[in-house]
Design an enzyme around this catalytic site. Structure first.
Site, PDB file in Angstrom:
ATOM      1  N   SER A  73       1.563 -13.724  37.997  1.00  0.00           N
ATOM      2  CA  SER A  73       0.237 -12.632  38.150  1.00  0.00           C
ATOM      3  C   SER A  73      -0.507 -13.898  37.867  1.00  0.00           C
ATOM      4  O   SER A  73      -1.970 -13.688  38.360  1.00  0.00           O
ATOM      5  CB  SER A  73       0.075 -12.056  37.152  1.00  0.00           C
ATOM      6  OG  SER A  73      -0.339 -12.447  35.693  1.00  0.00           O
ATOM      7  N   GLY A  74      -0.833 -14.743  37.470  1.00  0.00           N
ATOM      8  CA  GLY A  74      -1.747 -15.961  37.181  1.00  0.00           C
ATOM      9  C   GLY A  74      -1.736 -15.810  35.938  1.00  0.00           C
ATOM     10  O   GLY A  74      -2.500 -17.317  35.463  1.00  0.00           O
ATOM     11  N   GLY A  75      -1.879 -15.141  35.329  1.00  0.00           N
ATOM     12  CA  GLY A  75      -1.986 -14.652  33.636  1.00  0.00           C
ATOM     13  C   GLY A  75      -0.520 -15.996  32.540  1.00  0.00           C
ATOM     14  O   GLY A  75       0.243 -15.652  33.494  1.00  0.00           O
ATOM     15  N   VAL A  76      -1.190 -15.940  31.332  1.00  0.00           N
ATOM     16  CA  VAL A  76      -0.195 -17.160  30.584  1.00  0.00           C
ATOM     17  C   VAL A  76       1.061 -15.901  30.533  1.00  0.00           C
ATOM     18  O   VAL A  76       1.941 -17.026  30.985  1.00  0.00           O
ATOM     19  CB  VAL A  76      -1.303 -16.447  29.149  1.00  0.00           C
ATOM     20  CG1 VAL A  76      -1.239 -15.445  28.341  1.00  0.00           C
ATOM     21  CG2 VAL A  76      -0.047 -17.892  28.793  1.00  0.00           C
ATOM     22  N   ASP A  77       1.158 -14.717  30.143  1.00  0.00           N
ATOM     23  CA  ASP A  77       2.633 -14.512  29.805  1.00  0.00           C
ATOM     24  C   ASP A  77       3.468 -14.736  31.281  1.00  0.00           C
ATOM     25  O   ASP A  77       4.943 -15.518  30.999  1.00  0.00           O
ATOM     26  CB  ASP A  77       2.531 -12.355  29.376  1.00  0.00           C
ATOM     27  CG  ASP A  77       1.246 -13.110  28.662  1.00  0.00           C
ATOM     28  OD1 ASP A  77       1.427 -13.814  27.717  1.00  0.00           O
ATOM     29  OD2 ASP A  77       2.092 -11.577  28.276  1.00  0.00           O
ATOM     30  N   SER A  78       3.279 -14.333  32.360  1.00  0.00           N
ATOM     31  CA  SER A  78       4.042 -14.091  33.125  1.00  0.00           C
ATOM     32  C   SER A  78       4.621 -15.932  33.625  1.00  0.00           C
ATOM     33  O   SER A  78       5.556 -16.330  34.196  1.00  0.00           O
ATOM     34  CB  SER A  78       3.854 -13.772  34.523  1.00  0.00           C
ATOM     35  OG  SER A  78       2.569 -14.043  34.871  1.00  0.00           O
ATOM     36  N   SER A  79       3.394 -16.824  33.356  1.00  0.00           N
ATOM     37  CA  SER A  79       3.506 -18.150  33.769  1.00  0.00           C
ATOM     38  C   SER A  79       4.127 -18.270  32.805  1.00  0.00           C
ATOM     39  O   SER A  79       4.992 -19.797  33.045  1.00  0.00           O
ATOM     40  CB  SER A  79       2.275 -18.572  33.675  1.00  0.00           C
ATOM     41  OG  SER A  79       1.121 -18.197  34.598  1.00  0.00           O
TER      42      SER A  79
ATOM     43  N   CYS B 117       1.023  -0.753  -0.052  1.00  0.00           N
ATOM     44  CA  CYS B 117      -0.035   0.066   0.215  1.00  0.00           C
ATOM     45  C   CYS B 117       1.248   1.220  -0.284  1.00  0.00           C
ATOM     46  O   CYS B 117       1.541   1.457  -1.117  1.00  0.00           O
ATOM     47  CB  CYS B 117      -0.820   0.039   1.384  1.00  0.00           C
ATOM     48  SG  CYS B 117      -2.147   1.350   1.285  1.00  0.00           S
TER      49      CYS B 117
ATOM     50  N   HIS C  21      -3.621  -5.233   0.610  1.00  0.00           N
ATOM     51  CA  HIS C  21      -3.036  -5.842   1.523  1.00  0.00           C
ATOM     52  C   HIS C  21      -3.372  -7.230   1.717  1.00  0.00           C
ATOM     53  O   HIS C  21      -4.254  -8.114   2.487  1.00  0.00           O
ATOM     54  CB  HIS C  21      -3.877  -4.774   2.721  1.00  0.00           C
ATOM     55  CG  HIS C  21      -3.535  -3.401   3.011  1.00  0.00           C
ATOM     56  ND1 HIS C  21      -2.826  -2.940   3.804  1.00  0.00           N
ATOM     57  CD2 HIS C  21      -4.416  -2.770   2.538  1.00  0.00           C
ATOM     58  CE1 HIS C  21      -2.677  -1.804   4.274  1.00  0.00           C
ATOM     59  NE2 HIS C  21      -4.085  -1.169   3.297  1.00  0.00           N
TER      60      HIS C  21
ATOM     61  N   GLU D 170      -2.331  -9.343   3.667  1.00  0.00           N
ATOM     62  CA  GLU D 170      -2.224  -9.121   4.910  1.00  0.00           C
ATOM     63  C   GLU D 170      -3.445  -9.674   5.788  1.00  0.00           C
ATOM     64  O   GLU D 170      -2.956 -10.546   7.004  1.00  0.00           O
ATOM     65  CB  GLU D 170      -1.075  -8.265   6.526  1.00  0.00           C
ATOM     66  CG  GLU D 170      -1.748  -6.807   6.212  1.00  0.00           C
ATOM     67  CD  GLU D 170      -1.551  -6.070   5.336  1.00  0.00           C
ATOM     68  OE1 GLU D 170      -1.510  -6.297   4.041  1.00  0.00           O
ATOM     69  OE2 GLU D 170      -1.426  -5.291   5.485  1.00  0.00           O
TER      70      GLU D 170
END
Ligand code: XMP
Length: 537
Positions: A222-228, A79, A168, A170
């Protein structure tokens, strides 16, 4: 060496999506501001120029000198990227008669061109631009056209590896867009397609070991996916030299502290669980202002975390689960911070810790895939985002343990019901679910997933400053309403309210009112972000 594609960001909303598509081809890529090309990086194999909100003629338009890039790497302009190259190399870009937006068909394309290898006749593409290339630079050849756009795609003369496409590839609506990107990334740039979760884990474990050596590392969970996922990866690399700290501020979901601690222990993590709920409830007593609540929780969290971290005497590193979109969102292309982060809220006082961010290159769905490859339980991996201050920002008015209990019970019924309710999805909806990293399988162009997996985030809000009259049996009630919230989103920057089925809402409403004492009315929040936010406070 890990090969990589560089995406130069000219400010388009779809730049991240280009990155995602390249990663889906098992090829590593990095997004850089348009004027920050990493000239010294020997691992670059190709360059993509993104779209832009600007026209090449705008005074503020982003311009860049491509002379050190052209001739060194294959280039694909998308584009604005295509218009910009056409403009600087002597072509003509003019405002399109009418803004071209939406589906179009490549009525003609050069099927012998490397960019169109494997293309079939269904060549619907997605257009979104105000300008159009009316004349190509000297010697450039047109390689695809639509009914309205003659120069829909071009290549530089003498088979130079430089292409521009005005559409585009993508976006989902460009039916063969993935094929086009594959042709560029694999066929033209020569990607080995060896970027995979397994490979990432192997490389990252090596990187962590060489980065932290024999040092101790601490990490706030934190119990969240990233930190786990970050914790499991580190633990694989350095074992018990990683100490995780998981603080219970008393406003987590029902049984969450217990369940998540159990998961962490099963994963072999070295975790200190700190029940600090009494301190948080005491400090929040009588506080109703949302910002004040957040500040108190933030401050208490840092105090509790720091007190625990200080006990780990020889820690040298603080690990954080920062992911790639956090970093892209944090810096816009003018270099200004637009979103600051609140992972642990500050380094422990008196300790000079270095930062270790092993998943900083991953998109959310890749974090989930890595988590799966690491053998983590699905309930940790597919968990919705949850705000750091927890249910405190979902209780209007002051916070008491009793109100938290009511909200936990209502929330638990709602979330479980979302997990239990199955729906069939197809087309773009299915693709979004898969792109979020949900492990579902398509059958006859359709797949069955839970409502939980179709939405970005859901939760309940206790309107504890409001009371309404109801009747239960023969008794008059005068209790609080609970609002249900469910939103669809890809990054939480914008969100739409989810159109949940009526029969689902009817059942949840009934269940909550019948089972949760203290609630006698249910509302559904039908506001989008902007102008509303996802959380109420
Ligand atoms: P809003 O309410 O701003 O939320 O639309 C956007 C996303 O951020 C989450 N959120 C937080 N996450 N600490 C966090 O870690 C916080 O203080 C916080 N506040 C909001 C929210 O749940 C949503 O996913």
């Amino acid at each position: 060496m890990q090969q990589k594609i560089i995406i130069l960001d000219f400010g388009s909303q779809t730049t991240q999506l280009i990155g995602r598509r390249v990663r889906e081809l098992n090829t590593f890529c990095e997004i850089f501001p348009y004027n920050k090309f990493p000239h010294d990086d020997p691992s670059v194999i190709g360059v993509i120029l993104s779209g832009s909100p600007y026209s090449v003629y705008d005074k503020e338009a982003f311009r860049v000198d491509l002379s050190h890039i052209r001739g060194r790497y294959p280039i694909l302009g998308i584009c604005y990227g295509a218009q910009f190259m056409s403009h600087v190399y002597g072509g003509k870009v003019e405002p399109a008669g009418s803004r071209e937006y939406g589906r179009a068909n490549l009525t003609e394309f050069d099927s012998t061109n490397p960019l169109f290898q494997g293309f079939t006749s269904n060549s619907q593409v997605w257009m979104s631009h105000g300008d159009t290339i009316t004349a190509l630079p000297e010697g450039f050849k047109v390689i695809a056209s639509t009914a309205k756009v003659k120069n829909a795609a071009y290549q530089a003369p003498h088979d130079e590896p430089l292409w521009g496409v005005q559409f585009h590839p993508e976006v989902f609506h460009s039916v063969q867009g993935s094929q086009l990107l594959k042709n560029f990334v694999v066929g033209i740039c020569g990607s080995r397609q060896d970027w995979s979760p397994a490979n990432f884990i192997e490389e990252t474990v090596k990187e962590i070991r060489s980065q932290v050596g024999d040092d101790q590392v601490i990490l706030g969970l934190s119990g969240g996916v990233d930190s786990s996922v970050c914790a499991v990866l580190l633990s694989k690399a350095i074992g018990k030299r990683l100490t995780c700290i998981f603080v219970d501020h008393g406003m987590l979901r029902k049984n969450e502290f217990r369940d998540v601690m159990r998961d962490y222990e099963c994963l072999g993590l070295n975790v200190i669980g700190v029940d600090a709920s009494a301190k948080f409830f005491a400090d929040l007593k009588g506080v109703v202002d949302p910002e004040q609540k957040r500040k108190i929780i933030g401050r208490d969290f840092v105090e509790v975390f720091n007190a625990e971290a200080a006990k780990i005497t020889n820690a040298k590193w603080l690990a954080q689960g920062t992911i790639y979109p956090d970093r892209i969102e944090s810096l816009n292309i003018t270099g200004k911070v637009i979103k600051s982060h609140h992972n642990v809220g500050g380094l422990p006082k008196g300790m000079s810790l270095q930062l270790c961010e092993p998943i900083r290159w991953l998109f959310k769905d890749e974090v989930r895939r890595v988590g799966r490859q690491l053998g983590m339980p699905e309930r940790l991996i597919t968990r919705h985002p949850f705000p750091g201050p927890g249910l405190a920002v979902r209780i209007l008015g002051d916070i008491t343990p009793e109100k938290v209990r009511i909200l936990q019970d209502a929330d638990d019924i709602y979330i479980q019901a979302l997990r239990d309710y199955k729906v069939k999805v197809s087309g773009e909806e299915a693709r979004k679910v898969l792109a979020a990293g949900v492990p579902a399988h398509m059958e006859n162009d359709e797949m069955e997933v839970s409502l939980y997996d179709c939405i970005w985030q859901a939760g309940t809000i206790l309107l504890s400053t409001v009371r309404s009259v109801g009747v239960m049996g023969d008794e008059r009630t005068y209790e609080h309403p609970v609002a249900l919230r469910a939103v669809t989103s890809t990054d939480a920057m914008t969100a739409d309210w989810a159109h949940l089925p009526y029969d689902f809402m009817a059942k949840v409403s009934n269940d909550i009112i019948n089972k949760v004492k203290g609630v006698n009315r249910i509302c559904y929040d039908i506001s989008s972000k902007p102008p509303s936010t996802i959380e109420w406070e």
